[in-house]
Design a protein around this motif. Structure first.
Motif, short mmCIF file in Angstrom:
data_model
loop_
_atom_site.label_atom_id
_atom_site.label_comp_id
_atom_site.label_asym_id
_atom_site.label_seq_id
_atom_site.Cartn_x
_atom_site.Cartn_y
_atom_site.Cartn_z
N VAL A 225 15.86 8.65 1.03
CA VAL A 225 15.59 8.42 -0.39
C VAL A 225 14.19 7.88 -0.58
O VAL A 225 13.41 8.39 -1.39
N LYS A 226 13.82 6.82 0.17
CA LYS A 226 12.54 6.15 -0.04
C LYS A 226 11.88 5.80 1.29
O LYS A 226 12.57 5.65 2.32
N HIS A 227 10.58 5.66 1.25
CA HIS A 227 9.84 5.12 2.38
C HIS A 227 9.95 3.59 2.36
O HIS A 227 9.79 2.96 1.30
N TYR A 228 10.19 3.02 3.52
CA TYR A 228 10.19 1.56 3.68
C TYR A 228 8.95 1.18 4.48
O TYR A 228 8.77 1.61 5.62
N VAL A 229 8.09 0.38 3.86
CA VAL A 229 6.84 -0.06 4.49
C VAL A 229 7.01 -1.53 4.89
O VAL A 229 7.05 -2.41 4.01
N PRO A 230 7.11 -1.85 6.18
CA PRO A 230 7.36 -3.24 6.59
C PRO A 230 6.31 -4.23 6.12
O PRO A 230 6.62 -5.39 5.85
N GLU A 231 5.05 -3.79 6.03
CA GLU A 231 3.99 -4.69 5.62
C GLU A 231 3.71 -4.59 4.12
O GLU A 231 2.60 -4.93 3.65
N SER A 234 1.80 -7.16 1.89
CA SER A 234 0.35 -7.33 2.04
C SER A 234 -0.41 -6.24 1.30
O SER A 234 -1.63 -6.16 1.38
N THR A 235 0.31 -5.40 0.56
CA THR A 235 -0.32 -4.35 -0.24
C THR A 235 -0.14 -4.67 -1.72
O THR A 235 0.55 -5.62 -2.08
N ASP A 236 -0.74 -3.86 -2.56
CA ASP A 236 -0.55 -4.01 -4.01
C ASP A 236 0.24 -2.82 -4.58
O ASP A 236 0.22 -2.57 -5.78
N ASN A 237 0.94 -2.12 -3.68
CA ASN A 237 1.73 -0.96 -4.10
C ASN A 237 3.10 -1.43 -4.58
O ASN A 237 3.92 -1.90 -3.80
N LYS A 238 3.33 -1.31 -5.88
CA LYS A 238 4.56 -1.84 -6.47
C LYS A 238 5.80 -1.16 -5.93
O LYS A 238 6.86 -1.80 -5.77
N GLU A 239 5.71 0.15 -5.67
CA GLU A 239 6.88 0.86 -5.16
C GLU A 239 7.22 0.37 -3.74
O GLU A 239 8.40 0.16 -3.42
N THR A 243 10.74 -1.56 -2.78
CA THR A 243 11.61 -1.06 -1.71
C THR A 243 11.80 -2.11 -0.63
O THR A 243 12.90 -2.25 -0.08
N PHE A 244 10.75 -2.86 -0.32
CA PHE A 244 10.85 -3.93 0.68
C PHE A 244 11.95 -4.91 0.29
O PHE A 244 12.79 -5.28 1.12
N PHE A 245 11.98 -5.31 -0.97
CA PHE A 245 13.00 -6.27 -1.41
C PHE A 245 14.39 -5.62 -1.48
O PHE A 245 15.39 -6.30 -1.27
N GLU A 246 14.44 -4.33 -1.77
CA GLU A 246 15.73 -3.64 -1.71
C GLU A 246 16.31 -3.72 -0.29
O GLU A 246 17.50 -3.96 -0.10
#
Length: 460
Positions: A225-231, A234-239, A243-246
């Protein structure tokens, strides 16, 4: 010398009031001064618990027994110290071991710490584990020690499977019975605490792949469904951040939530750096949203007919968790998608347990990021009964999981099905996950990505 290994939360002390704080780093820091100030109160299950534990400590210190009581807890050590202090339980800080990550406790380090104090020239010769959960009991199995399951801190209805399924040596429902058993252990009555290694694979009639000689198989595709970015933080990408918090505030903690709460969409609370609790997304609501993407993927792959949806097992046996999260998602999706209008070209079929973990698998971050399919295959397999009964006229199989990083778990499932001839070779095998671990920088080394994902998972 003998070790009496005692769990803290819900075994020695009722710490329910603290549990929402323990979910986040901010909460773990905040709860300690609140405990010290008495603003958060915990309670003993029995009025004489503190006196009894203190008497065991005193008898060891006065050389009246050879049994040292210690605390081994998944909670942080400073928190454990604050809880024990609140009730006047006098276990020395040296013998409080926090953040233990049961069932995979680093006992060699604990033995070395204890032996460094020169308490006994012979070192630790025997252990007894006392806890309230299946993870405590599987921890005891891993160190080949007897165990006592204390039932006053849990309700069977909170679990899909009772912690009794982990086969403790003894089960107690009150402190008096525990005292009787500990008296026997301290006195050296071996007959009550003889430990024999249990082969859960044979006990549960599970077939597994022989790791001395096998062919690794892979699924035809792993949808997501989605990409999960572990870091992501440290980014400003809201998506990425959302997803990180999901992953860390909804999906991962759901295994520790009563299944009925997930059905009722009861929001889970998390303590933030702002000093307040916030509500996480509700798993059932997100599952309802993501079913559409799953249905689209089925159409994209041309998957039709009878489709068996099989959850990838957790890293621990099912009785260790309150909810088998992926199994619940499979149940929801099967019900919802089979009843859509117009009727789809596929029919989802779901069974509760087909493949299971017959012994815990150590998380990769505890082994410096190592990942191997052998590690997966050596700890899980398929129930013989399921292999015999559930695969008639299946057109395709999809292995469902929450997060994929290397894909080893899903490909291990494929290997089990192919090596054990569970289905004919012409039945295609697929994987599907909610979150696929990803790094936004092109050409990023997969081993580095796995290491980052493991480290973040350990920290959260």
């Amino acid at each position: 010398m003998k070790l009496l290994i005692i769990d803290l939360d819900l075994t020695l002390v009722n710490t329910t009031a603290c549990h929402d704080y323990l979910k986040t780093a901010a909460g773990r820091d905040a709860v300690i001064p609140l405990l010290d100030a008495g603003e958060i109160k915990t309670s003993l299950y029995f009025h004489d618990t503190a006196d009894y534990i203190n008497s065991l400590v005193s008898k060891f210190e006065n050389n009246e027994t050879d049994t040292l009581p210690i605390i081994i807890s998944d909670s942080p050590k400073p928190y454990c110290e604050a809880v024990l202090k609140q009730h006047g339980i006098n276990i020395n800080s040296r013998f409080i071991f926090g953040s233990a990550h049961k069932p995979f406790v680093k006992m060699d380090e604990i033995y070395a710490t204890i032996e460094s104090y020169g308490l006994d020239e012979l070192g630790v010769e025997k252990c007894l584990v006392v806890g309230d959960s299946a993870k405590d009991i599987h921890f005891a199995h891993l160190i080949e020690s007897p165990s006592i399951l204390a039932t006053w801190g849990y309700d069977d209805s909170d679990y899909v499977f009772s912690p009794d399924a982990s086969l403790p040596t003894h089960t107690v429902s009150n402190l008096d019975k525990l005292k009787e058993l500990l008296k026997l252990f301290i006195s050296g009555v071996e007959a009550e605490f003889k430990y024999e290694k249990i082969d859960f694979r044979n006990l549960w009639e599970i077939e597994s792949v022989n790791t001395d000689g096998f062919t690794e198989h892979k699924v035809e595709d792993i949808g997501f469904v989605k990409h999960y970015v572990p870091e992501a933080l440290s980014t400003d990408n809201k998506e990425y951040i959302s997803t990180f918090f999901e992953v860390h505030w909804m999906m991962k903690p759901a295994k520790n939530v009563h299944e009925a709460d997930l059905w009722k969409r009861i929001p889970q609370l998390f303590y933030t750096k702002n000093g307040e609790f916030v509500q996480a997304n509700r798993l059932m609501s997100i599952a309802g949203s993501y079913k559409s993407r799953f249905s689209e993927w089925l159409d994209e792959k041309g998957i039709k007919g009878k489709v068996l949806l099989i959850p990838v097992p957790s890293s621990v046996p099912a009785e260790c968790n309150r909810t088998h999260t992926v199994n619940l998602i499979a149940k929801w999706w099967t019900s919802w998608l089979n009843n859509t209008t117009p009727k789809p070209d596929y029919e989802l079929v779901h069974e509760n347990l087909i493949v299971e973990r017959f012994q815990p698998k150590e998380p990769s971050h505890r082994k410096n990021g190592e990942r191997s399919i052998e590690e997966q295959l050596s700890t899980m397999g398929i129930f013989t009964e399921a292999k015999r009964d559930y695969f008639n006229e299946v057109d395709s199989i999809i292995f469902l999981d929450d997060v994929a990083t290397s894909g080893k778990s899903i490909n291990a499932m494929a290997t089990i099905f192919r090596e054990l001839s569970v289905v004919p070779q012409d039945v295609p095998l697929y994987g599907y996950v909610w979150y696929k671990t990803y790094h936004p920088t092109p050409g990023f080394n997969i081993d580095e990505l796995i290491a980052i994902a493991d480290r973040v998972d350990a920290e959260n």
